[in-house]
Structures are given as C-alpha cells and as structure tokens.
Design a protein around this motif. Structure first.
Motif, PDB file in Angstrom:
ATOM      1  N   ARG A 187      -0.624  75.969 -25.014  1.00 18.73           N
ATOM      2  CA  ARG A 187      -1.514  74.510 -25.420  1.00 18.73           C
ATOM      3  C   ARG A 187      -1.133  74.658 -23.793  1.00 18.73           C
ATOM      4  O   ARG A 187      -0.072  75.066 -22.818  1.00 18.73           O
ATOM      5  CB  ARG A 187      -0.719  74.102 -25.951  1.00 18.73           C
ATOM      6  N   SER A 227      -3.092  60.520 -29.433  1.00 20.12           N
ATOM      7  CA  SER A 227      -4.509  61.466 -28.754  1.00 20.12           C
ATOM      8  C   SER A 227      -3.686  62.384 -28.593  1.00 20.12           C
ATOM      9  O   SER A 227      -4.063  63.458 -29.664  1.00 20.12           O
ATOM     10  CB  SER A 227      -5.291  60.669 -28.357  1.00 20.12           C
ATOM     11  N   LEU A 228      -2.989  62.485 -28.495  1.00 22.04           N
ATOM     12  CA  LEU A 228      -2.256  63.803 -27.492  1.00 22.04           C
ATOM     13  C   LEU A 228      -1.270  64.800 -28.584  1.00 22.04           C
ATOM     14  O   LEU A 228      -1.764  66.166 -28.806  1.00 22.04           O
ATOM     15  CB  LEU A 228      -1.690  63.957 -26.239  1.00 22.04           C
ATOM     16  N   HIS A 274      -2.651  67.883 -31.006  1.00 17.47           N
ATOM     17  CA  HIS A 274      -3.703  68.989 -29.777  1.00 17.47           C
ATOM     18  C   HIS A 274      -3.892  70.059 -29.427  1.00 17.47           C
ATOM     19  O   HIS A 274      -3.021  70.576 -29.778  1.00 17.47           O
ATOM     20  CB  HIS A 274      -4.315  68.464 -28.431  1.00 17.47           C
ATOM     21  N   PRO A 275      -4.718  70.743 -30.330  1.00 18.23           N
ATOM     22  CA  PRO A 275      -4.971  71.983 -30.523  1.00 18.23           C
ATOM     23  C   PRO A 275      -4.494  72.888 -28.456  1.00 18.23           C
ATOM     24  O   PRO A 275      -4.824  74.240 -28.360  1.00 18.23           O
ATOM     25  CB  PRO A 275      -6.580  72.360 -31.042  1.00 18.23           C
ATOM     26  N   LEU A 287      -4.002  70.541 -25.606  1.00 18.17           N
ATOM     27  CA  LEU A 287      -2.805  70.216 -24.963  1.00 18.17           C
ATOM     28  C   LEU A 287      -1.567  70.126 -25.326  1.00 18.17           C
ATOM     29  O   LEU A 287      -1.259  69.159 -26.389  1.00 18.17           O
ATOM     30  CB  LEU A 287      -3.396  68.889 -24.284  1.00 18.17           C
ATOM     31  N   GLN A 288      -0.378  69.887 -25.031  1.00 20.73           N
ATOM     32  CA  GLN A 288       0.838  69.393 -25.702  1.00 20.73           C
ATOM     33  C   GLN A 288       1.328  68.927 -24.102  1.00 20.73           C
ATOM     34  O   GLN A 288       1.719  68.827 -23.135  1.00 20.73           O
ATOM     35  CB  GLN A 288       1.384  70.988 -25.706  1.00 20.73           C
TER      36      GLN A 288
END
Length: 176
Positions: free
Chosen positions: A3, A22-23, A26-27, A29-30
């Motif tokens: 990520r 939202s994050l 997240h697939p 973004l980390q």
C-alpha cells in the motif's frame, strides 16, 4: 502490492476525520502519518479526538479505523514528508498557504483548502469534468521548482452543479 504510505494533515478536524474514515482499510493507500496543530501533537490519534473530560470529538459515523488509532499525531508545522508519497491536507486556507508548499516541494498534496484554487498553474480536478487540468501539474512543478504539486478540490457548492452540467454540455452545449 504494498500500500502507498500517505499522511493526513488536519487529521483531528472534521474534514481530516472524513479522510481518515475513508482511508481506513483502503486497498491501495495506508495512512502512515497524521498531523494536526501543536495542541494535538504527541498524542495518539484515539486520544487526540477526545476532549479533556474524555468525551469523543470523532464526528464520523464510521469508527476511527483501528489501524490509525495508535498513530502519534505530529505537529503539522514540523511534519516532514519522509516515508510518505502523498499528503491529504484538510486545513484552513491560511494554514494551507504556509504548509502545503513545504510538502509539495517533495510530493503531491491533495487539499480541501481554497488557498491555491485560483492560481493559474493549479489543477482543480473534478472527476468526469476536467481531466485536461492534469497538464497543469507539469506547469506547476516547473514554475515552482517542486517535485510534487498541489491540487485542491473544487468548492463544495460547485461540485454537484458542474457534474450535472458536464454531460448536458457534452450532449447539447451549455452557454449560460
């Protein structure tokens, strides 16, 4: 695939919390860094969103993501871009004008602030409406000597209108 490590600046405020919600998980973004004012710096994120009596100041319907709750909040004025590849900035315009160029010198900055919206070399992206603004990234980098760039979101009141009018403009042409 690993990520992409990102930072959220203004993480304790309402818009910053929306970024975090939202994050989380997240697939691609980390969240690797969270930053806010000096009042929150040094606290774990889960503690930074509580008042002095322990009441929650987390304003999202979704809970604070577990992978973010133990990140230590950095002072946004001193945060470096070391170890991250993108900044999501959710600070007021006056603070954005000071901080965002420091981050953009090295990496891209996606902003909620109006600080740079009206500058001729700044792309203001609206999906499905103006991807042609992407050419401004190279212009901005060249003019400002940055490796990154700043791209603020459009004013919230224009989003619905522009996304509604764009297909009509394509189909029929909009003059007024």
């Amino acid at each position: 695939m690993a990520r992409i490590p990102v930072a959220v600046v203004g993480a304790t405020g309402l818009a910053g919390q929306q970024f975090l919600a939202s994050l989380g998980g997240h697939p691609m973004l980390q969240v690797a860094k969270v930053a806010a004012s000096s009042r929150s710096a040094g606290k774990k994120m889960k503690d930074a969103v509580r008042d002095d009596k322990g009441a929650s100041r987390w304003y999202c319907n979704e809970p604070l993501p577990a992978e973010i709750e133990n990140l230590v909040v950095e002072d946004s004025a001193h945060m470096t871009t070391d170890g991250i590849r993108l900044v999501f900035s959710a600070v007021e315009a006056d603070v954005a004008r000071e901080l965002e160029p420091k981050y953009a010198a090295a990496i891209p900055v996606i902003s909620t602030a109006s600080a740079f919206r009206n500058e001729s070399d700044v792309p203001v992206f609206l999906p499905g409406v103006n991807w042609d603004h992407s050419s401004l990234i190279d212009v901005q980098r060249k003019q400002r000597g940055w490796k990154g760039f700043i791209s603020p979101g459009p004013n919230c009141t224009t989003v619905g209108l522009a996304m509604t009018l764009r297909p009509l403009d394509i189909a029929f042409g909009v003059e007024k």
